[in-house]
Design a protein around this motif. Sequence first.
Motif, short mmCIF file in Angstrom:
data_model
loop_
_atom_site.label_atom_id
_atom_site.label_comp_id
_atom_site.label_asym_id
_atom_site.label_seq_id
_atom_site.Cartn_x
_atom_site.Cartn_y
_atom_site.Cartn_z
N PHE A 68 0.83 -1.20 0.00
CA PHE A 68 0.00 0.00 0.00
C PHE A 68 0.86 1.25 0.00
N ALA A 69 1.88 1.27 0.87
CA ALA A 69 2.78 2.43 0.93
C ALA A 69 3.54 2.60 -0.38
N PHE A 70 3.99 1.50 -0.95
CA PHE A 70 4.70 1.55 -2.23
C PHE A 70 3.80 2.08 -3.34
N GLY A 71 2.54 1.64 -3.34
CA GLY A 71 1.60 2.11 -4.35
C GLY A 71 1.35 3.60 -4.25
N LEU A 72 1.24 4.11 -3.02
CA LEU A 72 1.06 5.55 -2.83
C LEU A 72 2.25 6.34 -3.38
N VAL A 73 3.43 5.88 -3.05
CA VAL A 73 4.64 6.57 -3.51
C VAL A 73 4.75 6.54 -5.03
N LEU A 85 7.41 12.46 -0.17
CA LEU A 85 7.24 11.05 -0.50
C LEU A 85 7.61 10.16 0.69
N ILE A 86 8.65 10.56 1.42
CA ILE A 86 9.04 9.79 2.60
C ILE A 86 7.94 9.82 3.66
N VAL A 87 7.37 11.03 3.87
CA VAL A 87 6.26 11.17 4.83
C VAL A 87 5.06 10.34 4.37
N LEU A 88 4.77 10.40 3.06
CA LEU A 88 3.65 9.64 2.51
C LEU A 88 3.87 8.14 2.70
N TRP A 89 5.10 7.69 2.44
CA TRP A 89 5.44 6.27 2.61
C TRP A 89 5.18 5.82 4.05
N LEU A 90 5.69 6.59 5.03
CA LEU A 90 5.53 6.23 6.43
C LEU A 90 4.07 6.31 6.88
N PHE A 95 -0.79 3.73 8.51
CA PHE A 95 -2.25 3.66 8.44
C PHE A 95 -2.72 2.23 8.26
N MET A 96 -2.10 1.48 7.34
CA MET A 96 -2.52 0.11 7.09
C MET A 96 -2.13 -0.81 8.25
N ARG A 97 -0.90 -0.64 8.72
CA ARG A 97 -0.37 -1.59 9.71
C ARG A 97 -1.01 -1.44 11.08
#
Length: 238
Positions: A68-73, A85-90, A95-97
């Motif tokens: 999910f994080a990879f898809g967002l990035v 992008l780093i903030v979005l990844w984290l 959020f998912m985990r």
Amino acid sequence: MANFNTHLNVAFMVSGTLSLTVYKAGLIDDSGFLVCVALGTIGGLLPDLDSDNSTPIKLGFNITSFIFAFGLVMHWRSDLSLLALIVLWLAGYGFMRYVVFHIFTTMTVHRGVIHSVPYMAILGLGLTCLSYYGLHLPLTTSWFYGLFLFGGAIVHLSLDELYSVNLSNMKMKRSSGTAMKFYQPKDKWWYLLLYTVLALLVYAAPPFEMFWSRLSDPSAWAQLKVGILPELIKSMLQ
């Protein structure tokens, strides 16, 4: 009930044996063989998704969170700065985990509706439809993918039922009947929803007649019969 290693090993052996059989019969290609083994093994772990502390649910949510994080990035990579992008990844991973995982574990009960035959049938048919309509895979391959996922889940449910028998005095344990189930009165509205979704998937599924025609083709199984024994053993039997 059977533990994680038992579910994993038995599902792998059963799916590996069946995958190799249909592969040798020429019904799937090399990549299809590997995917069927993987899906059958994954299916053997799926029913324990409703167990809050099980290895499958923790591993599954970890992998899902990364994806999910990879898809967002990847979606926002051209529009955001490196720091964003780093903030979005984290944020996506967190959020998912933690948020979605907490909601999921709060809403589910171990050996509830998830740990049932209709739920696993929905996952299997859903994968078939996704493979055929979404990924545009061949019809035979799509049906095999769904069936192997469902078959692995049935192996899991069967093992749990077998472990509910006390072989020392041939008595049924209290857990008997809670694994391989099709309906429970206390969850009647959930099961109504499950069977409604299942009926819709059956209606929308790719043509089963074409798959069955390919599966029952005598030429495929004749080819399998020819190569079922090594030449050395054949020569010894003659």
